[in-house]
Motif scaffolding. Structure first.
Motif, PDB file in Angstrom:
ATOM      1  N   UNK A  43       0.761  -1.180  -0.118  1.00 45.24           N
ATOM      2  CA  UNK A  43      -0.195  -0.078   0.033  1.00 45.24           C
ATOM      3  C   UNK A  43       0.865   1.289  -0.072  1.00 45.24           C
ATOM      4  N   UNK A  44       2.128   1.409   0.397  1.00 43.68           N
ATOM      5  CA  UNK A  44       2.938   2.497   0.354  1.00 43.68           C
ATOM      6  C   UNK A  44       4.365   2.273   0.288  1.00 43.68           C
ATOM      7  N   UNK A  45       5.150   3.269   0.195  1.00 45.69           N
ATOM      8  CA  UNK A  45       6.591   3.152   0.337  1.00 45.69           C
ATOM      9  C   UNK A  45       7.159   4.309   1.202  1.00 45.69           C
ATOM     10  N   UNK A  46       7.908   3.743   2.257  1.00 47.49           N
ATOM     11  CA  UNK A  46       8.480   4.763   3.310  1.00 47.49           C
ATOM     12  C   UNK A  46      10.028   4.857   2.915  1.00 47.49           C
ATOM     13  N   UNK A  47      10.483   5.993   3.174  1.00 49.74           N
ATOM     14  CA  UNK A  47      11.827   6.450   2.845  1.00 49.74           C
ATOM     15  C   UNK A  47      12.433   6.889   4.354  1.00 49.74           C
ATOM     16  N   UNK A  48      13.521   6.481   4.662  1.00 46.74           N
ATOM     17  CA  UNK A  48      14.413   6.821   5.933  1.00 46.74           C
ATOM     18  C   UNK A  48      14.041   6.244   7.133  1.00 46.74           C
ATOM     19  N   UNK A  49      14.893   6.141   7.933  1.00 46.90           N
ATOM     20  CA  UNK A  49      14.550   5.781   9.123  1.00 46.90           C
ATOM     21  C   UNK A  49      13.564   6.069  10.001  1.00 46.90           C
ATOM     22  N   UNK A  50      13.441   7.615  10.055  1.00 45.51           N
ATOM     23  CA  UNK A  50      12.567   8.081  10.683  1.00 45.51           C
ATOM     24  C   UNK A  50      11.055   7.619  10.407  1.00 45.51           C
ATOM     25  N   UNK A  51      10.896   7.486   9.036  1.00 48.23           N
ATOM     26  CA  UNK A  51       9.741   7.139   8.532  1.00 48.23           C
ATOM     27  C   UNK A  51       9.134   5.607   9.078  1.00 48.23           C
ATOM     28  N   UNK A  52      10.373   4.774   8.802  1.00 42.06           N
ATOM     29  CA  UNK A  52      10.021   3.432   9.388  1.00 42.06           C
ATOM     30  C   UNK A  52       9.737   3.438  10.715  1.00 42.06           C
ATOM     31  N   UNK A  53      10.452   3.923  11.650  1.00 47.72           N
ATOM     32  CA  UNK A  53      10.177   4.108  13.119  1.00 47.72           C
ATOM     33  C   UNK A  53       8.888   4.747  13.478  1.00 47.72           C
ATOM     34  N   UNK A  54       8.477   5.907  12.592  1.00 51.68           N
ATOM     35  CA  UNK A  54       7.209   6.509  12.924  1.00 51.68           C
ATOM     36  C   UNK A  54       6.027   5.225  12.659  1.00 51.68           C
ATOM     37  N   UNK A  55       6.133   4.551  11.497  1.00 50.39           N
ATOM     38  CA  UNK A  55       5.397   3.550  11.260  1.00 50.39           C
ATOM     39  C   UNK A  55       5.296   2.202  12.331  1.00 50.39           C
ATOM     40  N   UNK A  56       6.509   2.036  12.913  1.00 54.60           N
ATOM     41  CA  UNK A  56       6.412   1.154  13.983  1.00 54.60           C
ATOM     42  C   UNK A  56       5.511   1.662  15.107  1.00 54.60           C
ATOM     43  N   UNK A  57       5.934   3.105  15.317  1.00 53.77           N
ATOM     44  CA  UNK A  57       5.137   3.844  16.679  1.00 53.77           C
ATOM     45  C   UNK A  57       3.433   3.449  16.342  1.00 53.77           C
ATOM     46  N   UNK A  58       3.161   3.533  15.182  1.00 52.28           N
ATOM     47  CA  UNK A  58       1.595   3.699  14.921  1.00 52.28           C
ATOM     48  C   UNK A  58       1.171   2.116  15.128  1.00 52.28           C
ATOM     49  N   UNK A  59       1.912   1.354  14.710  1.00 56.39           N
ATOM     50  CA  UNK A  59       1.560  -0.112  15.258  1.00 56.39           C
ATOM     51  C   UNK A  59       1.379  -0.405  16.771  1.00 56.39           C
ATOM     52  N   UNK A  60       2.322   0.279  17.340  1.00 62.00           N
ATOM     53  CA  UNK A  60       2.023   0.025  19.030  1.00 62.00           C
ATOM     54  C   UNK A  60       1.100   0.850  19.528  1.00 62.00           C
ATOM     55  N   UNK A  61       0.882   2.058  18.917  1.00 60.38           N
ATOM     56  CA  UNK A  61      -0.295   2.948  19.252  1.00 60.38           C
ATOM     57  C   UNK A  61      -1.455   2.375  19.135  1.00 60.38           C
ATOM     58  N   UNK A  62      -1.840   1.368  17.851  1.00 56.27           N
ATOM     59  CA  UNK A  62      -2.863   0.796  17.502  1.00 56.27           C
ATOM     60  C   UNK A  62      -3.092  -0.455  18.606  1.00 56.27           C
ATOM     61  N   UNK A  63      -2.181  -0.955  18.959  1.00 57.38           N
ATOM     62  CA  UNK A  63      -2.298  -2.345  19.607  1.00 57.38           C
ATOM     63  C   UNK A  63      -0.983  -2.450  20.421  1.00 57.38           C
ATOM     64  N   UNK A  64      -1.350  -2.202  21.787  1.00 55.32           N
ATOM     65  CA  UNK A  64      -0.224  -2.422  22.906  1.00 55.32           C
ATOM     66  C   UNK A  64       0.323  -3.909  22.901  1.00 55.32           C
ATOM     67  N   UNK A  65      -0.249  -5.031  22.499  1.00 53.19           N
ATOM     68  CA  UNK A  65      -0.085  -6.174  22.625  1.00 53.19           C
ATOM     69  C   UNK A  65       0.807  -6.780  21.299  1.00 53.19           C
ATOM     70  N   UNK A  66       0.937  -5.709  20.485  1.00 49.32           N
ATOM     71  CA  UNK A  66       1.623  -6.089  18.956  1.00 49.32           C
ATOM     72  C   UNK A  66       3.084  -6.745  19.423  1.00 49.32           C
ATOM     73  N   UNK A  67       3.278  -7.826  18.623  1.00 53.08           N
ATOM     74  CA  UNK A  67       4.379  -8.614  18.952  1.00 53.08           C
ATOM     75  C   UNK A  67       5.182  -9.370  17.520  1.00 53.08           C
ATOM     76  N   UNK A  68       6.393  -9.265  17.356  1.00 50.92           N
ATOM     77  CA  UNK A  68       6.798  -9.803  15.882  1.00 50.92           C
ATOM     78  C   UNK A  68       7.579 -10.795  16.326  1.00 50.92           C
TER      79      UNK A  68
END
Length: 119
Positions: A43-68
């Motif tokens: 669905x998308x392309x992210x560029x740079x470490x900050x953008x990838x880390x921002x995306x991971x933040x949204x995963x945790x914000x949407x679900x505190x039980x998220x685990x990889x």
């Protein structure tokens, strides 16, 4: 790709996607991802470490039980590697599966392709 680099990528990539503390995660990311990493999703392309880390933040914000979790050891060919994983979300386990494909340049991940299996 040598075994030491593969092991470092596998362990650190898993740690990055499970780290809730942004400062710790960003420090881990700097060790294995190129500053200008490109992450490709259907669905998308992210560029740079900050953008990838921002995306991971949204995963945790949407679900505190998220685990990889890794399903099997990383496999490589030349400057590419693949890693199969599961993601557990929510209080009632909802498991997603997929594969990450890495293109490594200068011992860091320059391109990360994320493939999610159909539900």
């Amino acid at each position: 790709m040598d075994a030491q680099l593969m092991d470092r990528l596998q362990q650190t990539h898993s740690a990055v996607w499970n780290e809730k503390d942004r400062t710790k995660r960003d420090a881990l990311m700097q060790t294995i991802y190129a500053d200008d990493i490109k992450m490709y999703d259907k669905e998308f392309i992210l560029s740079g470490i900050t953008a990838v880390s921002d995306f991971i933040d949204t995963l945790f914000a949407g679900d505190a039980d998220f685990s990889f979790t890794l399903i099997q050891p990383m496999e490589s060919t030349q400057n590419g590697a693949r890693l199969y994983w599961t993601i557990r979300t929510g209080p009632q386990p909802n498991v997603l599966t997929g594969m990450d494909f890495f293109v490594v340049e200068n011992d860091k991940v320059a391109h990360l392709f994320v493939f999610m299996d159909a539900s």
